[in-house]
Motif scaffolding. Structure first.
Motif, PDB file in Angstrom:
ATOM      1  N   THR A 162      -5.569   3.188   4.898  1.00  0.00           N
ATOM      2  CA  THR A 162      -6.252   2.863   3.617  1.00  0.00           C
ATOM      3  C   THR A 162      -7.734   2.994   3.981  1.00  0.00           C
ATOM      4  O   THR A 162      -8.620   2.906   2.994  1.00  0.00           O
ATOM      5  CB  THR A 162      -5.867   1.237   3.416  1.00  0.00           C
ATOM      6  OG1 THR A 162      -6.700   0.418   4.416  1.00  0.00           O
ATOM      7  CG2 THR A 162      -4.431   1.260   2.866  1.00  0.00           C
ATOM      8  N   SER A 186      -8.780   7.645   1.576  1.00  0.00           N
ATOM      9  CA  SER A 186      -7.752   7.143   2.574  1.00  0.00           C
ATOM     10  C   SER A 186      -6.713   8.197   2.638  1.00  0.00           C
ATOM     11  O   SER A 186      -6.582   9.060   1.763  1.00  0.00           O
ATOM     12  CB  SER A 186      -7.419   5.939   2.208  1.00  0.00           C
ATOM     13  OG  SER A 186      -6.662   5.934   1.009  1.00  0.00           O
ATOM     14  N   GLU A 192      -2.511  -0.652   8.600  1.00  0.00           N
ATOM     15  CA  GLU A 192      -3.046  -0.480   7.374  1.00  0.00           C
ATOM     16  C   GLU A 192      -4.356  -0.072   7.416  1.00  0.00           C
ATOM     17  O   GLU A 192      -4.653   1.039   6.493  1.00  0.00           O
ATOM     18  CB  GLU A 192      -3.160  -2.122   7.126  1.00  0.00           C
ATOM     19  CG  GLU A 192      -3.901  -2.420   5.769  1.00  0.00           C
ATOM     20  CD  GLU A 192      -4.491  -3.620   5.577  1.00  0.00           C
ATOM     21  OE1 GLU A 192      -4.292  -4.093   4.215  1.00  0.00           O
ATOM     22  OE2 GLU A 192      -4.808  -4.347   6.497  1.00  0.00           O
ATOM     23  N   VAL A 213       0.893  -1.213   0.148  1.00  0.00           N
ATOM     24  CA  VAL A 213       0.021   0.149   0.053  1.00  0.00           C
ATOM     25  C   VAL A 213       0.760   1.358  -0.023  1.00  0.00           C
ATOM     26  O   VAL A 213       0.533   2.288  -0.423  1.00  0.00           O
ATOM     27  CB  VAL A 213      -0.991   0.014   1.276  1.00  0.00           C
ATOM     28  CG1 VAL A 213      -1.870  -1.044   1.101  1.00  0.00           C
ATOM     29  CG2 VAL A 213      -0.497   0.028   2.464  1.00  0.00           C
TER      30      VAL A 213
END
Length: 199
Positions: free
Chosen positions: A159, A173, A155, A127
């Motif tokens: 995100t 995000s 995470e 990511v």
């Protein structure tokens, strides 16, 4: 053919196959061990509700779900497997960014790239990359975060869409905000206000 529920209840598929189909990935007996551990913890919790609190929950109609801890553990296990399975190795990240592996390890040590230690390897979640580069200014976000965050909590922080970050009127995000050229100071202000919880 029937649903997975019907086939499982009829005995046409075993438990691992049913779980694997529900999660969309093969599941072995070994990967079910965290589920067994969670069931054991759920059946014998360390902290019990007081009689007063239990009575309040009962009066409100809440009932205990003995499988809730197991379901949560299985979901976390699946998310961690996905996070690490798609991550880049130090060597892959170095080739992509055109730097040495020692530079990647140095940046991982300083916290300016996100690395997860798995066994004796460092894995870098995808990511944080866009094409052949790092997400712009993500290093400033990463170095501003508290040490020791659970990978799944981090995470989600990066995100999950946030109401206070919007592009064309829609929540985005932190990753999407930075990738689209959003200013890092706004993202920093928002992400440093997160009340961190267990993943």
């Amino acid at each position: 053919m029937g649903t997975i529920d019907d086939r499982y209840l009829a005995g046409d598929v075993d438990f691992e196959a049913a779980v694997g189909e529900a999660l969309g990935t093969p599941v072995s007996r070994e990967t079910m061990l965290p589920l067994l551990h969670a069931l054991r913890r759920g059946a014998h919790p360390n902290a019990q509700l007081s009689d007063h609190d239990a009575a309040l929950y009962d009066a409100a109609g809440f009932t205990e779900d003995p499988l809730a801890p197991a379901a949560a553990a299985a979901e976390r296990e699946q998310r961690m497997r996905q996070l690490t399975a798609t991550a880049k190795t130090v060597e892959e990240a170095a080739r992509m960014l055109g730097v040495s592996t020692s530079r990647i390890r140095q940046r991982a040590g300083s916290g300016s790239v996100w690395a997860i230690k798995v066994g004796n390897k460092l894995l870098l979640p995808v990511v944080q990359f866009t094409g052949e580069a790092m997400v712009p200014n993500l290093d400033r976000i990463l170095t501003a975060l508290p040490d020791g965050l659970h990978p799944l909590a981090l995470e989600r922080a990066l995100t999950d869409p946030r109401a206070d970050l919007a592009l064309d009127g829609s929540p985005v995000s932190v990753i999407d905000w930075l990738t689209s050229g959003g200013d890092v100071e706004t993202a920093l202000e928002i992400i440093t206000q997160i009340e961190w919880e267990a993943a």
